[in-house]
Write an enzyme that holds these catalytic residues in place. Structure first.
Site, short mmCIF file in Angstrom:
data_model
loop_
_atom_site.label_atom_id
_atom_site.label_comp_id
_atom_site.label_asym_id
_atom_site.label_seq_id
_atom_site.Cartn_x
_atom_site.Cartn_y
_atom_site.Cartn_z
N LYS A 125 0.89 -1.31 0.02
CA LYS A 125 -0.24 0.11 -0.02
C LYS A 125 0.82 1.29 0.08
O LYS A 125 2.09 1.16 0.49
CB LYS A 125 -0.86 0.03 1.45
CG LYS A 125 -1.93 0.76 0.97
CD LYS A 125 -3.10 -0.09 0.66
CE LYS A 125 -4.35 0.89 0.19
NZ LYS A 125 -5.61 -0.22 -0.13
N ASP A 165 -6.96 4.38 -4.44
CA ASP A 165 -7.75 4.36 -3.30
C ASP A 165 -8.13 5.64 -3.05
O ASP A 165 -8.49 6.39 -4.08
CB ASP A 165 -6.61 4.03 -2.16
CG ASP A 165 -7.35 3.37 -0.86
OD1 ASP A 165 -7.62 2.22 -0.82
OD2 ASP A 165 -7.74 4.03 0.15
#
Ligand code: GLU
Length: 450
Positions: A125, A165
């Protein structure tokens, strides 16, 4: 003290300043306990000690010049958590709240989520504390280019494949990809969520929202229920929320709410999806604009977390789809939902329910899906985008959607099978965590001490 608890305590001692990461650890390791106690192989191989530490963690400075000619500086992160099952895979989040803690919690969740999809993807991430809100397209482009000036050396289609995201959508992926290509002179599938004209996959934009509804459908069907005629509360108004609403309509439910950082709308006749898309995808304006076109809608300013509740969850509903952000649904909200007869909660955002709220849903034995199962449709379709890129092909909308439905059903089945195995049929938190963990842990053992 048992093995899982020892690891949690050690991490608490070491990272007291990372509350989100600790919360994710507690949720995941807490529910792995029965599996880990039953099988000593994990402790003998120090699986937890290794799993909780990222393989690589990159933090960097991102300087850029704003439209007034002033230099601004943000932080950039990429945490490459675990590559046991495939290249690191996970989104980039651009939001002022982003720090190492947030990226670690998201990256850790991503390992098990990606494992559940059954596709070859490790967990990672990244992101930045840059806020795209209120910035011009040129500012966003200059920021993305500067961000990529550092990131490009760490990523690659077989190494690490970022995506979107919160705060990172088609526009940002475009600028990031353009700069990657310029720096490397390579056109490949290094990012997912790409534009449809240049390697993106159909359904990727819709996938997280659609997937969350497919998952809710599977849970409801196991209880002889369906979506038809149900009232649904949805929070958020980004990609996940919009396509959750779209799929709810197409399967016969009535979504009545949406929210953003400034407030929420309650449209009891059903959210006007075309209007929502126009305001959020095209104009990028506040939800308060919605009431100008739909005067019968109730608009409530800033959800008052200070008062301890998120107004979205006070609307009586059968189904809840928290699709905004972490910890947006607390114990008080969970109680209200349960009191109002809510029978199903499908997490679209990552970790939207607090530990206390989760506990209440589990105790009530309603249909409750943790994000790593119910929102895995996004990253799963990213995996499908990677397959299409690798084979230089592109599949039709129907083909990708069918694969997505199969994957979501598969995730539901593996989580509920494991839950049954442990005599906790309703507990998909335990089921999803153990199902995802087993595969990663066994593969780690096979690959030796690395
Ligand atoms: N950000 C999404 C997630 O939380 C998608 C990641 C991806 O497509 O790589 O899973």
């Amino acid at each position: 003290m048992n093995y899982t608890q020892t690891i949690i305590e050690k991490m608490k001692e070491k990272y007291p300043y990372q509350p989100f990461f600790l919360q994710a650890l507690q949720e995941i390791l807490g529910s792995l306990k029965p599996e880990i106690e039953r099988n000593k192989i994990y402790e003998e191989n120090a699986i937890l000690e290794r799993l909780v530490v990222p393989e690589r963690s990159i933090a960097f400075r991102v300087p850029w010049v704003n439209d007034n000619g002033k230099i601004e500086v943000n932080m950039g992160y990429r945490i490459e958590f675990n590559s046991t099952l495939g290249p690191y895979k996970g989104g980039l989040r651009f939001h002022p709240s982003v720090n190492e803690d947030i990226i670690k919690f998201l990256g850790f969740e991503q390992i098990l989520k990606n494992s559940l999809t059954t596709l070859a993807m490790g967990g990672g991430k990244g992101g930045s504390d840059f806020d795209p809100k209120g910035k011009s397209d040129n500012e966003v482009m200059r920021f993305c280019q500067s961000f990529m000036n550092e990131l490009y050396r760490h990523i690659g289609e077989r190494t690490d494949v970022p995506a979107g995201d919160i705060g990172v959508g088609a526009r940002e992926i475009g600028y990031l990809f353009g700069q990657y290509k310029r720096l490397t002179n390579v056109f490949d599938g290094v990012l997912t969520g790409k534009g449809l004209k240049w390697g993106g996959s159909l359904v990727r934009k819709e996938a997280t929202g659609y997937g969350s509804v497919y998952f809710a459908k599977a849970m409801l069907e196991s209880k002889g229920e369906g979506l038809e005629g149900k009232i649904a509360c949805v929070s958020g108004s980004g990609n996940v929320a919009i396509y959750t609403i779209e799929k709810l309509y197409s399967l016969g439910a009535k979504p009545v709410s949406a929210s953003d950082s400034k407030g929420m709308i309650y449209d009891s006749e059903g959210v006007d999806l075309a209007l929502l898309k126009e305001l959020k995808e095209v104009q990028r304006v506040s939800l308060s604009e919605y009431i100008k076109y739909r005067p019968n809608t109730k608009y409530t300013k800033v959800q008052d977390y200070a008062k301890g509740r998120n107004e979205v969850w006070s609307i009586p509903c059968d189904l809840a789809f928290p699709s905004a952000t972490q910890n947006e649904l607390n114990a008080l909200d969970a109680k209200t939902l349960l009191d109002n007869g809510c029978m199903c909660v499908s997490e679209g955002a990552n970790m939207p329910c607090t530990l206390e709220a989760t506990e209440l849903f589990l105790q009530a034995k309603i249909c409750y899906a943790p994000a790593k199962a119910s929102n895995a449709g996004g990253v799963a379709t990213s995996g499908l985008e990677m397959s299409q890129n690798a084979s230089m092909s592109s599949w039709s909308f129907a083909e990708v959607d069918e694969k997505l439905q199969k994957i979501m059903k598969g995730i539901y089945e593996s989580a509920s099978e494991v839950a049954k195995e442990f005599g906790e049929e309703h507990n998909l938190v335990l089921g999803a965590n153990i199902a995802g963990f087993r595969k990663v842990a066994m593969a780690m053992i096979e690959q030796g001490v690395v």
